[in-house]
Design a protein around this motif. Structure first.
Motif, mmCIF file in Angstrom:
data_model
loop_
_atom_site.group_PDB
_atom_site.id
_atom_site.type_symbol
_atom_site.label_atom_id
_atom_site.label_comp_id
_atom_site.label_asym_id
_atom_site.label_seq_id
_atom_site.Cartn_x
_atom_site.Cartn_y
_atom_site.Cartn_z
ATOM 1 N N TRP A 12 0.826 -1.210 0.000
ATOM 2 C CA TRP A 12 0.000 0.000 0.000
ATOM 3 C C TRP A 12 0.857 1.255 0.000
ATOM 4 C CZ3 TRP A 12 -4.210 -1.203 4.242
ATOM 5 C CH2 TRP A 12 -5.069 -2.207 3.754
ATOM 6 N N TRP A 69 -0.244 4.508 1.903
ATOM 7 C CA TRP A 69 -1.630 4.413 2.376
ATOM 8 C C TRP A 69 -1.748 3.490 3.582
ATOM 9 C CZ3 TRP A 69 -5.513 7.418 0.637
ATOM 10 C CH2 TRP A 69 -5.306 8.092 -0.574
ATOM 11 N N LYS A 78 -4.951 1.977 6.482
ATOM 12 C CA LYS A 78 -6.378 1.921 6.808
ATOM 13 C C LYS A 78 -6.529 2.395 8.245
ATOM 14 C CE LYS A 78 -8.825 -1.546 5.162
ATOM 15 N NZ LYS A 78 -9.487 -2.864 5.027
ATOM 16 N N TYR A 90 -11.523 4.221 7.070
ATOM 17 C CA TYR A 90 -11.161 5.000 5.881
ATOM 18 C C TYR A 90 -9.678 4.805 5.584
ATOM 19 C CZ TYR A 90 -9.206 8.422 9.145
ATOM 20 O OH TYR A 90 -8.470 9.036 10.115
ATOM 21 N N PHE A 91 -9.234 5.232 4.414
ATOM 22 C CA PHE A 91 -7.829 5.174 4.027
ATOM 23 C C PHE A 91 -7.208 6.556 4.162
ATOM 24 C CE2 PHE A 91 -9.396 1.339 2.127
ATOM 25 C CZ PHE A 91 -8.321 0.463 2.171
ATOM 26 N N ASN A 96 -13.272 4.926 0.190
ATOM 27 C CA ASN A 96 -13.061 3.742 -0.646
ATOM 28 C C ASN A 96 -11.569 3.485 -0.810
ATOM 29 O OD1 ASN A 96 -15.845 3.469 -1.120
ATOM 30 N ND2 ASN A 96 -15.730 4.986 -2.752
ATOM 31 N N GLU A 97 -11.227 2.237 -1.118
ATOM 32 C CA GLU A 97 -9.828 1.904 -1.362
ATOM 33 C C GLU A 97 -9.291 2.756 -2.494
ATOM 34 O OE1 GLU A 97 -8.346 -2.054 -1.856
ATOM 35 O OE2 GLU A 97 -9.845 -2.866 -0.472
ATOM 36 N N TRP A 129 -5.401 1.082 -6.807
ATOM 37 C CA TRP A 129 -4.053 0.551 -6.605
ATOM 38 C C TRP A 129 -3.213 0.609 -7.869
ATOM 39 C CZ3 TRP A 129 -3.234 1.174 -1.907
ATOM 40 C CH2 TRP A 129 -4.169 0.853 -0.937
#
Length: 145
Positions: A58, A61, A63, A77-78, A89-90, A93
């Motif tokens: 990630w 990033w 979580k 959330y991220f 939302n993710e 990537w």
């Protein structure tokens, strides 16, 4: 920009009940379904949140979980450690990996289909397989091509 204005007003007079209440309503309306929907919670939420998951792939990033989230179902959330942005939302990537390759230097890989990159932002290395178009943060078995 609205959040900055509210925060400046609160810094000038933290006891102003009208500003305090308007700011509370504004932040609640930033969640999905609200009048001022954004991609994620306001940055101020980050300070009271905890990391619930992070993975090497990630990169920047993580979580997060907001223990005081005013909207049920949006506690997770991220958060991007470098840009200070939040997302419900993710992240995409593929875009994250593309950006990492763009800012990174290829340090090896001339004799294999795996290329090793160094990411100066995260100070980590990662690997890209040009044949399968896969990325990994774990050193793969390097077979000669």
């Amino acid at each position: 920009h609205s959040e900055r204005l509210y925060r400046a007003a609160l810094a000038a007079d933290p006891t102003n009940e009208y500003v305090t209440e308007n700011y509370r309503l504004f932040t609640e309306e930033r969640y999905p379904g609200g009048s001022y929907v954004s991609l994620g919670p306001p940055f101020s939420v980050y300070r009271r949140s905890t990391i619930v998951e992070e993975r090497p792939e990630w990169a920047e990033w993580v979580k997060m979980k907001d223990p005081m989230c005013p909207k049920k179902g949006f506690e997770i959330y991220f958060f991007n450690r470098f840009t200070k942005t939040t997302r419900f939302n993710e992240p995409d990537w593929k875009l994250v990996w593309d950006a990492r390759v763009e800012r990174s230097s290829c340090v090896s890989g001339k004799t294999t289909h795996w290329q090793e990159y160094y990411d100066p932002r995260t100070k980590t290395t990662f690997f890209y397989d040009g044949y399968s178009k896969r990325y990994t943060c774990v050193r793969p078995e390097m077979r000669k091509s």
